[in-house]
Design an enzyme around this catalytic site. Structure first.
Site, short mmCIF file in Angstrom:
data_model
loop_
_atom_site.label_atom_id
_atom_site.label_comp_id
_atom_site.label_asym_id
_atom_site.label_seq_id
_atom_site.Cartn_x
_atom_site.Cartn_y
_atom_site.Cartn_z
N LEU A 182 0.79 -1.08 -0.28
CA LEU A 182 0.02 0.00 -0.07
C LEU A 182 0.75 1.09 -0.02
O LEU A 182 2.04 1.39 0.72
CB LEU A 182 -0.87 0.17 1.32
CG LEU A 182 -2.25 -0.81 1.31
CD1 LEU A 182 -2.89 -0.51 2.40
CD2 LEU A 182 -3.03 0.05 0.12
N ASP A 183 0.65 2.10 -0.90
CA ASP A 183 1.30 3.46 -1.21
C ASP A 183 1.49 3.99 0.48
O ASP A 183 0.35 3.90 1.29
CB ASP A 183 1.04 4.46 -1.79
CG ASP A 183 1.17 4.08 -3.26
OD1 ASP A 183 1.79 3.16 -3.54
OD2 ASP A 183 0.30 4.33 -4.39
#
Length: 301
Positions: A46-47
């Protein structure tokens, strides 16, 4: 002087609600320390901007993490129209501003062509590689390279809220979908530009963020209480049918040998001797082939 950290074997799956501002690897390492887990991995990044569900695998469960990488995922995405950034999200620098001259009806209509099978050009700020170098490294040097459009599937695209130049979308999509790109393509179809201001992953396959725990919650718990958040390794395999083997067949499978079964062809989770044995695949002839075998893991089924 504090003693050295003692790492131990931990086999299980942790559903983590990752906070914003933290990389997936940093979240993984923090969770590993809470459980003193010697081995761990995550099931897709996940960023840092994004929050939400990040399934983590410890010990033998890491053998199944690749199976969750291909699962569909659901996100809630907040968009700001009229401003484009170089990264496609709020972490980037503003590179363009444009007028917002459409209303909710036009916005809702623009979603329809983006549903179903579509093609996306991956963003430069991504972990994809060109000649062995991550695209984001090239992007930071001001270098842009040609990217090949990829086929992805948008299973669900809902408009949850509209307020002026902002909106919130719910997206359920296939592996490899970039929500930043989806936001930019939506804006482009409206003659505008946009970027993500927030992104939250709410589901990965059948796993839901409602069942996840935060790092702050784990920090406030005792070691025993933390253990209650660990799920069995076969949590990642619950979408597959189960096959239960008798003692002799279980021992053969556990040693990496195929066994004959009366079951439909396809992948399956395999149990025997009162424990999970691993992931198998039944061929057309009824032969159960071991694909990933685990050792000494209790079953959750």
């Amino acid at each position: 002087m504090a003693g050295r950290k003692v790492w131990r074997r931990v086999d299980g799956v942790l559903l983590l609600d990752k906070p914003t501002g933290m990389t997936s690897n940093s979240a993984l390492q923090a969770a590993r320390r809470f459980f003193s887990a010697a081995k761990g991995g995550h099931t897709g990044t996940l960023d840092p901007l994004a929050s939400g569900l990040l399934p983590l695998c410890f010990g033998e469960a890491t053998k199944f993490s690749v199976d969750l990488l291909a699962a569909d995922k659901t996100y809630d995405a907040d968009l700001l129209f009229g401003v484009q950034t170089d990264t496609g999200d709020a972490d980037g620098m503003v590179v363009r501003r444009c007028p917002v001259d459409f209303g909710p009806a036009e916005l809702a209509a623009a979603l329809e062509p983006l549903r179903g099978g579509i093609r996306q050009i991956p963003p430069m700020y991504s972990a994809l590689k060109k000649d062995g170098k991550p695209l984001y490294d090239l992007a930071r040097q001001g270098i842009e390279v040609e990217r090949v459009a990829r086929a992805v599937t948008i299973h669900e695209l809902l408009l949850l809220d509209v307020a002026g130049d902002r909106c919130r979308l719910r997206v359920t999509c296939s592996k490899g979908t970039y929500i930043r790109t989806l936001a930019e393509d939506l804006a482009s179809s409206l003659g505008c530009c946009a970027h993500l201001t927030a992104l939250r992953r709410t589901a990965v396959g059948a796993l839901n963020v409602a069942d996840a725990v935060t790092l702050d919650q784990l920090a406030a718990l005792s070691e025993e209480a933390r253990g209650q958040w660990l799920r069995a390794p076969d949590t990642l395999l619950q979408s597959l049918p189960a096959i239960y083997l008798a003692d002799d067949a279980a021992r053969r499978f556990a040693h990496g040998n195929p066994v004959s079964v009366a079951a439909a062809p396809g992948q399956c989770r395999v149990y025997g001797e009162q424990r999970l044995l691993g992931l198998g695949e039944v061929d057309a002839a009824g032969s159960l082939q071991p694909r990933r075998v685990v050792g000494g893991v209790a079953a959750d089924a």
